[in-house]
Enzyme design. Structure first.
Site, PDB file in Angstrom:
ATOM      1  N   GLY A   1      40.185  25.950  46.159  1.00 43.87           N
ATOM      2  CA  GLY A   1      40.697  24.985  46.893  1.00 43.87           C
ATOM      3  C   GLY A   1      41.850  25.893  47.648  1.00 43.87           C
TER       4      GLY A   1
ATOM      5  N   ALA B   1      42.001  24.655  43.141  1.00 43.98           N
ATOM      6  CA  ALA B   1      42.463  23.558  42.682  1.00 43.98           C
ATOM      7  C   ALA B   1      43.315  23.552  41.165  1.00 43.98           C
ATOM      8  CB  ALA B   1      40.934  22.630  42.246  1.00 43.98           C
TER       9      ALA B   1
ATOM     10  N   GLU C   1      40.040  27.043  51.176  1.00 45.67           N
ATOM     11  CA  GLU C   1      39.455  25.434  51.461  1.00 45.67           C
ATOM     12  C   GLU C   1      40.932  25.251  52.482  1.00 45.67           C
ATOM     13  OE1 GLU C   1      37.650  23.762  48.477  1.00 45.67           O
ATOM     14  OE2 GLU C   1      35.648  23.653  49.502  1.00 45.67           O
TER      15      GLU C   1
HETATM   16  N1  COA Z   1      44.457  26.242  37.719  1.00 51.78           N
HETATM   17  C1  COA Z   1      45.907  26.147  36.882  1.00 51.78           C
HETATM   18  N2  COA Z   1      45.464  27.482  36.704  1.00 51.78           N
HETATM   19  C2  COA Z   1      45.386  28.368  36.884  1.00 51.78           C
HETATM   20  C3  COA Z   1      44.869  28.499  38.177  1.00 51.78           C
HETATM   21  C4  COA Z   1      44.159  27.663  38.600  1.00 51.78           C
HETATM   22  N3  COA Z   1      43.148  27.396  39.195  1.00 51.78           N
HETATM   23  N4  COA Z   1      44.318  30.066  38.397  1.00 51.78           N
HETATM   24  C5  COA Z   1      45.421  30.301  37.536  1.00 51.78           C
HETATM   25  N5  COA Z   1      46.364  29.873  36.811  1.00 51.78           N
HETATM   26  C6  COA Z   1      47.195  30.313  35.672  1.00 51.78           C
HETATM   27  C7  COA Z   1      46.432  30.255  34.385  1.00 51.78           C
HETATM   28  O1  COA Z   1      45.883  29.602  33.873  1.00 51.78           O
HETATM   29  C8  COA Z   1      47.644  32.304  34.036  1.00 51.78           C
HETATM   30  O2  COA Z   1      48.683  30.789  33.773  1.00 51.78           O
HETATM   31  P1  COA Z   1      49.295  31.220  32.416  1.00 51.78           P
HETATM   32  O3  COA Z   1      50.052  32.316  32.532  1.00 51.78           O
HETATM   33  O4  COA Z   1      49.708  29.891  31.825  1.00 51.78           O
HETATM   34  O5  COA Z   1      47.591  31.328  30.893  1.00 51.78           O
HETATM   35  C9  COA Z   1      48.146  32.064  35.841  1.00 51.78           C
HETATM   36  O6  COA Z   1      48.290  31.211  36.508  1.00 51.78           O
HETATM   37  C10 COA Z   1      48.496  33.667  36.353  1.00 51.78           C
HETATM   38  O7  COA Z   1      46.720  33.769  36.145  1.00 51.78           O
HETATM   39  P2  COA Z   1      45.787  34.645  35.076  1.00 51.78           P
HETATM   40  O8  COA Z   1      44.786  34.621  34.966  1.00 51.78           O
HETATM   41  O9  COA Z   1      46.216  34.995  33.705  1.00 51.78           O
HETATM   42  O10 COA Z   1      46.193  35.889  35.928  1.00 51.78           O
HETATM   43  P3  COA Z   1      45.059  36.760  36.420  1.00 51.78           P
HETATM   44  O11 COA Z   1      45.347  37.891  37.156  1.00 51.78           O
HETATM   45  O12 COA Z   1      44.676  37.542  35.199  1.00 51.78           O
HETATM   46  O13 COA Z   1      43.491  36.660  36.428  1.00 51.78           O
HETATM   47  C11 COA Z   1      42.423  35.083  38.761  1.00 51.78           C
HETATM   48  C12 COA Z   1      43.724  36.081  38.682  1.00 51.78           C
HETATM   49  C13 COA Z   1      42.835  34.055  39.739  1.00 51.78           C
HETATM   50  C14 COA Z   1      41.565  36.029  38.790  1.00 51.78           C
HETATM   51  C15 COA Z   1      42.721  33.537  37.738  1.00 51.78           C
HETATM   52  O14 COA Z   1      43.954  32.942  37.073  1.00 51.78           O
HETATM   53  C16 COA Z   1      41.528  33.329  37.908  1.00 51.78           C
HETATM   54  O15 COA Z   1      40.159  33.461  38.185  1.00 51.78           O
HETATM   55  N6  COA Z   1      41.729  31.542  38.207  1.00 51.78           N
HETATM   56  C17 COA Z   1      41.220  30.512  38.365  1.00 51.78           C
HETATM   57  C18 COA Z   1      40.608  30.409  40.119  1.00 51.78           C
HETATM   58  C19 COA Z   1      39.617  29.574  40.274  1.00 51.78           C
HETATM   59  O16 COA Z   1      38.462  29.835  39.672  1.00 51.78           O
HETATM   60  N7  COA Z   1      40.113  28.266  41.196  1.00 51.78           N
HETATM   61  C20 COA Z   1      38.762  27.334  41.373  1.00 51.78           C
HETATM   62  C21 COA Z   1      39.289  26.527  41.060  1.00 51.78           C
HETATM   63  S1  COA Z   1      38.159  24.994  41.108  1.00 51.78           S
END
Ligand code: COA
Length: 265
Positions: free
Chosen positions: A116, A76, A119
């Site tokens: 999500g 999400a 999911e």
């Molecule tokens: N919602 C909104 N934006 C998201 C996102 C999410 N769930 N997951 C990734 N993004 C965005 C990041 O904010 C980033 O945006 P930016 O370039 O404008 O800063 C971009 O996607 C790339 O992600 P980034 O975190 O820079 O990549 P990374 O390789 O360092 O890490 C993840 C990758 C997937 C480990 C990390 O993005 C993450 O933990 N995301 C959240 C996952 C999460 O908690 N999902 C469940 C939500 S309930």
């Protein structure tokens, strides 16, 4: 058919009669925002209309994949969390529409498949992944739980202890391990991934669509009903399918030792 909605791309391949939904927010790792929820519903609706164009079941399968090189879907959209109140969350979910969609739906996973997004993959009938894919339920680190059945799905596909481990640690699991746990169908090295998934899609697209749909329903019903009720469903649908043109075509082709052609009726 090719349509560009705000957050997804929608395609329909006439040859394989396969629909494709591409989650198209690669800069956010295809995170699911409200617009994407609405766009996926609209895409499924548009694909179901493929059947309405004739007097037969034309659509064979739907594939869902992520745009860009890095993710199927990172869950999400966290930016939309603030400002939402509990009443904004309804009991129904766009993922239910995927589960209940008439045809098989395949999650084609290449990269992150988290929260999500995982999911959403669970709502699909099949999950195939590239070797580089990573799976996880990170909601615990946001002080939440997976709200769209993540723990339930893993409890059924693997077991409750595995579900607790994944959801409580929030750790990322490589595709090979996810496959061993039974939470995805299979994984492939990246250079074989496209071809293997295409082969699977082609295999299904050669089958009679009404049988595929009835098998999907039968397997879904088995999770919710007892064995007697599920077998009653199978018997009823079996008798219905006996009356279809596709069954007659298959029986004739078998007798004449040739391949059948299915019409979806
Ligand atoms: N919602 C909104 N934006 C998201 C996102 C999410 N769930 N997951 C990734 N993004 C965005 C990041 O904010 C980033 O945006 P930016 O370039 O404008 O800063 C971009 O996607 C790339 O992600 P980034 O975190 O820079 O990549 P990374 O390789 O360092 O890490 C993840 C990758 C997937 C480990 C990390 O993005 C993450 O933990 N995301 C959240 C996952 C999460 O908690 N999902 C469940 C939500 S309930």
């Amino acid at each position: 058919m090719h349509r560009e909605l705000e957050t997804i791309l929608l395609d329909f391949d006439e040859e394989t009669t396969t629909g494709k939904i591409t989650l198209n927010r690669p800069d956010s790792l295809n995170a699911i925002n409200q617009q994407m929820r609405e766009d996926i519903s609209e895409a499924l609706e548009a694909l179901s209309e493929v059947d309405d164009e004739g007097d037969a079941a034309r659509l064979s399968t739907v594939v869902i994949e992520g745009a860009g090189e890095r993710a199927f879907c990172a869950g999400a959209d966290i930016n939309e969390f603030s400002g939402r109140s509990p009443s904004d969350y309804s009991a129904s979910d766009f993922r239910d529409e995927i589960t209940e969609f008439s045809t098989p739906v395949i999650a084609k996973i290449d990269g992150y498949c988290l929260g999500g997004g995982l999911e959403m993959a669970f709502a699909c009938d099949f999950r195939f992944a590239s070797q580089e894919s990573e799976f996880g339920l990170p909601e615990v680190d946001l002080g939440l739980i997976p709200g769209a059945g993540g723990v339930q799905f893993i409890s059924r596909l693997a077991n409750p202890s595995v579900a607790k481990e994944i959801a409580m640690t929030g750790k990322q699991i490589p595709a090979e391990d996810a496959s061993e746990m039974g939470i995805i169908n299979d994984w492939y090295p990246s250079d074989e991934f496209e071809e293997k998934v295409s082969l699977f899609v082609d295999t299904l697209s050669e089958k009679p669509p009404l049988s595929l749909r009835a098998i999907k329903d039968s397997a879904n019903i088995s999770v919710e009903s007892g064995l007697d009720a599920s077998r009653q469903y199978d018997r009823r649908v079996f008798s219905t399918l006996l009356e279809t043109d596709d069954h007659a075509a298959a029986a004739a082709a078998f007798t004449e030792d040739r391949d059948p052609e299915f019409e979806g009726r």
